[in-house]
Every structure is written in C-alpha cells, then in structure tokens.
Design an enzyme around this catalytic site. Structure first.
Site, PDB file in Angstrom:
ATOM      1  N   LYS A  83       0.860  -1.178   0.000  1.00  0.00           N
ATOM      2  CA  LYS A  83       0.000   0.000   0.000  1.00  0.00           C
ATOM      3  C   LYS A  83       0.902   1.235   0.000  1.00  0.00           C
ATOM      4  CE  LYS A  83      -4.329   0.691   2.566  1.00  0.00           C
ATOM      5  NZ  LYS A  83      -4.889   0.590   3.919  1.00  0.00           N
TER       6      LYS A  83
HETATM    7  O1  G3P Z   1      -7.603   1.448   6.032  1.00  0.00           O
HETATM    8  C1  G3P Z   1      -7.905   2.764   5.780  1.00  0.00           C
HETATM    9  C2  G3P Z   1      -9.296   3.235   6.117  1.00  0.00           C
HETATM   10  O2  G3P Z   1     -10.220   2.212   6.012  1.00  0.00           O
HETATM   11  C3  G3P Z   1      -9.362   4.068   7.352  1.00  0.00           C
HETATM   12  O3  G3P Z   1     -10.659   4.246   7.824  1.00  0.00           O
HETATM   13  O4  G3P Z   1     -12.157   4.797   9.680  1.00  0.00           O
HETATM   14  O5  G3P Z   1      -9.752   5.559   9.778  1.00  0.00           O
HETATM   15  O6  G3P Z   1     -11.380   6.605   8.196  1.00  0.00           O
HETATM   16  P1  G3P Z   1     -10.999   5.363   8.934  1.00  0.00           P
END
Ligand code: G3P
Length: 217
Positions: A83
């Site tokens: 990633k």
């Molecule tokens: O893995 C990245 C993403 O899914 C992060 O989500 O909840 O931190 O905005 P969030």
C-alpha cells in the site's frame, strides 16, 4: 463484491475467517500500531489466516524509500499487496513496483482524478476513503460512482476498494454501484449481520416450537 476486513487484529480475523465471507485484509500504520508487536510478524500471521490479498503500507515518504520498503513487505508473503499513499512519490513508486510484478494498493484517494492517475500506473487497487469524505460534509459514495464509471470507460483492471467504511449503508451502496471490494472494520462487519426483525423472528419461531412440544390438555 469482495469483502475485506480492515484491521491488524489477528484474533478478530481468526473469528470471522471460518464464516467464509472474508476475501482479504487491509492494514495501515495506525492499525498495526494499535495492535503492537513486530509488524512483519503480525502481517505474516494475517497472511496465514486469510488466503487473499493483505495490504501492508509503506511509511517512507520518498519514492525510492517506498520502493525499498515495498520490496521488503512483498517478501513477507505472496499475499502481500503493497500500500502506498497517493502523491507524486506514491505514483512513481507504484509504477516501479508494478513493473516488478508487485501488486500495489494506492491509498488516501479522495478524488476521481487521483484514482485515474493511480490506475494509469497499474495499481491493482485504489482505496477511496468514503467515511472521511462524509465526515467533512461531502459525499463519499458519489466519489465511488465516479471512479467506477471512469474505470469502466477505459477498461482499467484496477479494482475499486472502498475504504473508511462506517456501516452497512456504505457496503450496500458500494455493491449497488458495482465497486469491486469493501474493506470494513470488524464492527461494521458485525453490523452487516444484524437486523432487529431477524432476532425477533427467530425468537418467535423458537417460542412457537416450544409451545407445540407441550403436552396437549
Ligand atoms: O484502512 C484505511 C481506512 O479504512 C481508514 O478508515 O475509519 O480511519 O477513516 P478510517
């Protein structure tokens, strides 16, 4: 639509894997920091549990550093997808890594233009963050529709991996639009199973069955 789990918690992954609904895993530096320990060992354990793509993110901010870290991460297990954060360095690193045959997930995508650039350099996945867009008063799902449309127009093989999922509506809308993958935190996967009428219905079936077992008279 494929369902990935967005966590670095091996126990959470082990609990859901036997159900057969988890097609892959996404992690990020925040999620790995949360579980602690040696991140490479954690990633290896995750790869052993889920026989699907497992995203592992670089932390370098320059292109050469990202490529170097990407190669190290890819060497952990064949399931690893490297990633990289979107940006000029990330795009350049994505190009180099994909040329070498390493799958790349370009993350922190917040516009269709960014997704287009990542697809042009051969990303296997782009990760648009719908929840964080909703949080600032814009529509995360509109972005998914734009990216799906653009990728279809030009037959890009890059998969749209919807990230930053907050709940079932994001998953349902992603499936309706035709996104390839949704990555959900364990709590959001739990919520996919839940509907009050299912619980009420089951209770009634069981109560009626018990009643029917009572001796007549
Ligand atoms: O893995 C990245 C993403 O899914 C992060 O989500 O909840 O931190 O905005 P969030």
């Amino acid at each position: 639509m494929k369902l990935f789990i967005d966590t670095a918690n091996v126990e959470d992954i082990e609990a859901l894997a036997p159900l057969g609904i988890i097609d892959g895993v996404t992690t990020n530096p925040s999620l790995l920091a949360k579980v602690g320990g040696d991140p490479r060992a954690v990633l290896k354990r995750i790869c052993d549990v889920v026989q699907g793509p497992v995203s592992a993110e670089v932390v370098a901010t320059d292109s050469d550093g990202m490529v170097r870290e990407g190669r190290e991460l890819a060497a952990i297990d064949p399931h690893i997808v490297v990633k990289v954060p979107f940006g000029k360095a990330g795009v350049q690193a994505c190009r180099t890594l994909t040329t070498e045959g390493t799958r790349v997930n370009v993350t922190l995508i917040f516009s269709a233009a960014q997704a287009l650039l990542a697809a042009k350099v051969g990303a296997s996945f782009v990760s648009p963050f719908v929840g964080r867009l909703d949080d600032i008063g814009t529509s995360g799902m509109d972005l998914i529709a734009q990216i799906v449309e653009i990728f279809e127009n030009f037959d890009f093989s890059t998969e749209v991996l919807v990230a930053s999922i907050r709940g079932p509506i994001h998953v349902i809308e992603s499936a309706r639009i035709g996104a390839d993958v949704c990555t959900c935190p364990p709590k959001a996967i739990e919520a996919l199973f839940t509907h009050p009428l299912t619980g009420i219905g089951l209770e009634k079936f069981l109560a009626d069955w018990d009643k029917a077992q009572q001796p007549v008279g």
